[in-house]
Design a protein around this motif. Structure first.
Motif, short mmCIF file in Angstrom:
data_model
loop_
_atom_site.label_atom_id
_atom_site.label_comp_id
_atom_site.label_asym_id
_atom_site.label_seq_id
_atom_site.Cartn_x
_atom_site.Cartn_y
_atom_site.Cartn_z
N SER A 67 0.85 -1.18 0.00
CA SER A 67 0.00 0.00 0.00
C SER A 67 0.89 1.23 0.00
O SER A 67 2.12 1.11 -0.01
CB SER A 67 -0.88 0.00 1.26
OG SER A 67 -0.04 0.08 2.41
N GLU A 69 1.35 3.24 2.40
CA GLU A 69 2.06 3.30 3.68
C GLU A 69 3.20 2.28 3.72
O GLU A 69 4.33 2.59 4.09
CB GLU A 69 1.05 3.05 4.81
CG GLU A 69 1.65 2.79 6.18
CD GLU A 69 2.42 3.97 6.75
OE1 GLU A 69 3.11 3.78 7.76
OE2 GLU A 69 2.35 5.08 6.17
N TRP A 71 5.04 0.05 1.12
CA TRP A 71 5.15 -0.19 -0.32
C TRP A 71 5.19 -1.67 -0.67
O TRP A 71 4.59 -2.10 -1.64
CB TRP A 71 6.41 0.49 -0.87
CG TRP A 71 6.28 1.97 -0.90
CD1 TRP A 71 5.21 2.71 -0.50
CD2 TRP A 71 7.26 2.90 -1.35
NE1 TRP A 71 5.46 4.04 -0.67
CE2 TRP A 71 6.71 4.18 -1.18
CE3 TRP A 71 8.55 2.77 -1.86
CZ2 TRP A 71 7.41 5.34 -1.52
CZ3 TRP A 71 9.24 3.91 -2.21
CH2 TRP A 71 8.68 5.19 -2.05
N GLY A 73 4.27 -4.06 1.55
CA GLY A 73 3.44 -4.78 2.51
C GLY A 73 4.18 -5.05 3.82
O GLY A 73 5.28 -4.53 4.05
#
Lengths: 293, 350
Positions: A67, A69, A71, A73
């Protein structure tokens, strides 16, 4: 074919004044490889500034998909995979470098002694090299690690045991011709010791091809160390090592990001090293280059 | 002595080559056992504490009996002789993990690995030679550049990772490949003849089993082949470039033979002979590469056995595996050299 026909036919290498035939700096593949390597080294150096999280920091929720936040995971312990991949360069690169340096020094000394002195010394050293090469590299390394105990440094030692012969071979084949060159003969006649003749007269001829070989072997070193870590014999948790991260990921099959990104990192480093090594090999004088394969 | 020498040189060239090669092969095998002896007997510090429990190791009587029984009180050369003697009798020690003789374990796991490695070798030869020939013909053109990148990628990719990724994509996501293992879960193995499922099912005419066995071997064999494809491609390219430069290739062209014939008949021949040698060496590397591939694909071969043994730090089992692989490597290369000498009389000179 020689007595030691386990390996490729012995190749005679003629030393030449010019070591680079055509400039390696104009080859796109080599430049791409070099740029990649520089980028990866920078990534290792700047890791704390590149990543907002620490490699063993367990703040986040477990198994978050990539995500904005995180990148890459998060993993099974809620650690940021991006941070671990970045910091992983600080583990894989130095150890691989250490491995290449140790193996090349040992192999070079062995090969130089064998090639320079010849006779039974040559026979003993090169048969030992043949023997080690007959062993499957990763399995012999596994046995050595099992004997020494798991750990990255032990893994490096184990791989040194299996990878010095390649250097010994190349150095020996170059030495065989260089030692009969008139300038080496004349310093011997002047009363120069063997050691000094090797260092002063022979060394400059061998260094170039050795660097090329080391570049080619660097990629192999990264691969085999990652492989040993993947098998649980190299880096131990919680160290952010790429091979062991792939291994963690294989336990959570549907969480693809756990193993895909560290694996890509390995691929990139090895590919970059091989691009550079391959370009340099092509740039080598073709007759010298023959010693490599 | 001189009589021996005269009669040695009276032997035909080929026979002399064969005998010398066999002798070197036997010596190498002996050397391999020496390395394995050093690793298993000398390196792991004290075999007493490794093999006896804490309580037994603190009892001097038990320790003395143990030392005597395994010859540990004897000098090292004598221990090596004992080790060799046990080896010749097929005794590689007992696996700490399976509590069975290592030889029994190897006998069970080896066929699966040979099957996998052979399948991978066939794939590697087909793809490697094809790519190498194309690269040589289109030298420095875009196909050559592309093939160069492909072959470099082949030797750069971590096989254990590629195994996971292909399994994820083709099995988990797309569902076109079967899962791990040699057969479907619960699938019945064909009657044991060679213990290679593809061959056994073919021999006994079990077509359904044959097709599942084939479908299970494709993916792991492809992954295992990738590295070798890279190296065979490069070698083929180099060998083809060399033979395309030969005078007889030029004369063949000058005679007006079609390019296809020139390449396939005149240039390929000598290149192929050289490729066989490389393939022999690559086979050994492939056998050790199976460690990383088998552990991902749950392929019950010696690679997975070595992996499990390494995790349990079961030195005897790992040493058994490397001993067997080293001997296979030596024998395969010996065979390759002999075949080469039979094909190409130039080799026997010297």
């Amino acid at each position: 074919m020689s007595e030691s026909s386990l390996s490729a036919p012995e190749l005679v290498v003629l030393p030449r004044r010019r070591f680079l035939r055509r400039s390696a700096w104009t080859q796109p593949l080599g430049l791409v490889g070099l740029a990649l390597l520089v980028a990866i080294v920078l990534m290792a150096v700047l890791a704390p500034w590149l990543s907002a999280h620490g490699p063993i920091e367990q703040g986040a929720r477990r198994f978050m998909a990539p995500s904005a936040e995180h990148w890459f995971g998060t993993d099974q312990l809620g650690r940021d995979v991006f941070a671990r991949v970045i910091y992983g360069a600080r583990v894989s690169l130095p150890y691989a470098l250490q491995l290449v340096i140790m193996a090349s020094v040992i192999g070079t000394i062995a090969g130089a002694i064998a090639g320079y002195f010849g006779g039974w010394i040559d026979g003993v050293i090169m048969r030992a090299a043949d023997l080690v090469m007959a062993f499957p590299d990763i399995i012999l390394a596994m046995a050595v690690v099992a004997a020494l105990g798991p750990g990255l440094f032990n893994a490096v030692l184990a791989v040194v045991v299996v990878s010095w012969p390649i250097y010994a071979r190349v150095v020996r084949s170059m030495l065989l011709t260089i030692r009969d060159e008139p300038y080496v003969q004349s310093s011997r006649l002047l009363g120069v010791s063997s050691a000094r003749a090797l260092w002063v007269d022979v060394r400059p001829n061998v260094v170039g091809p050795l660097i090329v070989l080391a570049a080619l072997e660097f990629g192999h070193a990264v691969l085999i160390l990652a492989g040993l870590s993947f098998l649980g014999l190299g880096a131990q948790p919680p160290a952010p090592e790429w091979g062991s991260m792939v291994s963690d990921g294989s336990k959570y099959f549907d969480k693809w990001w756990l193993s895909v990104f560290p694996g890509l990192a390995i691929l990139l480093v090895v590919l970059a090293a091989n691009f550079v090594g391959d370009t340099l090999r092509d740039a080598l004088d073709p007759r010298t280059a023959k010693a490599f394969r | 002595m001189s009589y021996l020498r005269t009669s040695w040189y009276a032997l035909p060239n080929l026979l002399r080559f064969v005998l010398r090669r066999l002798f070197v092969g036997v010596l190498l095998c002996l050397g391999v056992t020496l390395i394995s002896f050093i690793l298993t007997q000398v390196v792991p510090g004290d075999p007493v504490s490794a093999n006896l429990g804490d309580r037994a190791a603190s009892d001097p009587v038990i320790v003395a009996v143990f030392r005597e029984r395994y010859g540990l009180d004897k000098p090292l050369p004598e221990q090596y002789a004992l080790y060799l003697q046990r080896l010749v009798q097929g005794d590689l020690g007992e696996s700490q993990q399976t509590h069975r003789p290592v030889t029994t374990d190897l006998g069970q796991y080896l066929p699966a690995t040979i099957e996998l490695a052979s399948a991978a070798m066939i794939l590697a030869l087909v793809f490697g030679i094809a790519l190498g020939v194309i690269a040589a013909i289109k030298r420095d053109g875009w196909p050559d550049q592309l093939i160069r990148i492909i072959s470099l990628a082949g030797v750069s990719v971590p096989t254990f990772w590629l195994a996971l990724v292909t399994l994820y994509v083709f099995f988990f996501k797309l569902g076109i490949a079967p899962g791990v293992g040699r057969l479907n879960p619960g699938g019945k193995a064909p009657p044991a003849i060679t213990n290679m499922f593809t061959i056994d099912s073919l021999l006994t005419g079990q077509w359904a089993t044959f097709s599942t066995a084939i479908s299970h071997i494709v993916l792991p064999a492809l992954v295992l082949a990738i590295y070798t494809v890279g190296s065979i491609t490069r070698f083929t390219r180099a060998a083809m470039l060399e033979s395309l430069n030969q005078d007889y290739v030029r004369s063949a062209r000058a005679k007006g033979l079609p390019e296809r014939t020139v390449i396939l008949r005149h240039a390929m021949r000598p290149a192929l002979a050289a490729i066989v040698t490389v393939a022999g060496m690559a086979f050994g590397r492939m056998l050790s590469g199976t460690v990383l591939v088998e552990s991902v694909f749950s392929w019950p071969g010696i690679g997975q056995y070595a992996y499990k043994s390494a995790l349990a730090l079961d030195l005897r089992a790992i040493m058994g595996v490397s001993l067997v692989v080293a001997v296979i490597y030596i024998v395969v290369n010996m065979a390759v050299d002999l075949i080469y000498a039979l094909i190409d009389p130039r080799i026997r000179l010297g």
